[in-house]
Design a protein around this motif. Structure first.
Motif, short mmCIF file in Angstrom:
data_model
loop_
_atom_site.label_atom_id
_atom_site.label_comp_id
_atom_site.label_asym_id
_atom_site.label_seq_id
_atom_site.Cartn_x
_atom_site.Cartn_y
_atom_site.Cartn_z
N GLN A 17 0.79 -1.12 -0.07
CA GLN A 17 -0.03 0.09 -0.07
C GLN A 17 0.83 1.31 -0.11
OE1 GLN A 17 -2.80 0.06 3.27
NE2 GLN A 17 -3.66 1.86 2.64
N SER A 135 -5.83 -5.88 -5.08
CA SER A 135 -6.95 -6.41 -4.94
C SER A 135 -7.31 -7.13 -6.02
CB SER A 135 -8.26 -5.55 -4.77
OG SER A 135 -8.21 -4.86 -3.39
N ARG A 138 -4.96 -10.33 -6.31
CA ARG A 138 -5.28 -11.51 -5.34
C ARG A 138 -6.35 -12.32 -5.91
NH1 ARG A 138 -6.30 -7.20 -1.55
NH2 ARG A 138 -4.03 -6.48 -0.78
N SER A 139 -7.22 -11.49 -6.64
CA SER A 139 -8.60 -12.34 -7.10
C SER A 139 -7.96 -12.98 -8.28
CB SER A 139 -9.61 -11.08 -7.56
OG SER A 139 -10.02 -10.69 -6.64
N ALA A 162 -2.02 -2.76 3.66
CA ALA A 162 -2.73 -3.66 2.89
C ALA A 162 -1.51 -4.63 2.46
CB ALA A 162 -3.32 -3.10 1.66
#
Length: 194
Positions: A17, A135, A138-139, A162
């Motif tokens: 982050q 994000s 990660r997916s 994060a």
């Protein structure tokens, strides 16, 4: 079929982050923004230029795409990174954006990230690269869609922020294909999925 390569700056404790600026990403009360700036050097610049030397398309999550518009969109400063970013086809995955007109050569991928990116990857076209967009990464990682990682491992811990993988990530093995250490102690490691 296209391949997907992720380039991500990460601390020793896994934080991704707010690398670039103090105000870049303050979600969750994050106060360590800009932690990566003091580690930039010529070695890092050369290594990152290697990734931009070959033509390819880019893939973004909404938040990173919007942040990059501020940093790169519309600039004409002669910087090779600026030229690359503005010329590349940029796919932005979002359920909330109405259009992707704010940055040239951007295409909106609406709907579920895994489904839309899997369809994009399976089709013809140039390889895809992701810079940031944790994000989304990660997916896509959980769905087995990431082929390569270039991790810029910075020699510091932050304790908060994060992380690249929050919670369990599925078992996936990678081979180290290349590594370089910068003059500031950043290890640039390139991994390819087995």
């Amino acid at each position: 079929m296209r391949s997907i390569t992720v380039t991500m700056s990460v601390t020793l404790d896994g934080v991704v982050q707010g690398l670039g600026r103090p105000d870049e990403d303050t979600r969750g009360g994050f106060t360590h923004g800009g932690w990566g700036q003091r580690y930039t050097d010529d070695v890092m610049g050369r290594e990152m230029a290697k990734g931009m030397a070959k033509p390819g398309d880019m893939l973004f999550g909404r938040r990173t795409w919007q942040d990059f518009i501020t940093a790169w969109g519309g600039l004409s400063d002669g910087n090779p990174f600026t030229t690359h970013m503005n010329a590349a086809t940029k796919y932005v995955v979002s359920r909330t954006l109405e259009d992707a007109n704010a940055w040239q050569n951007s295409i909106l991928l609406r709907g579920d990230a895994v489904d839309t990116v899997a369809d994009l990857k399976a089709g013809p076209g140039r390889d895809l690269s992701i810079i940031g967009s944790a994000s989304l990464v990660r997916s896509l990682h959980a769905a087995g869609l990431i082929d390569r990682y270039t991790l810029l491992i910075h020699p510091l811990t932050l304790g908060t922020g994060a992380r690249l993988f929050e919670g369990p990530a599925p078992l996936t093995e990678f081979d180290l294909t290349d590594s370089v250490t910068t003059t500031k102690g950043v290890i640039i490691a390139r991994y390819t999925r087995r």
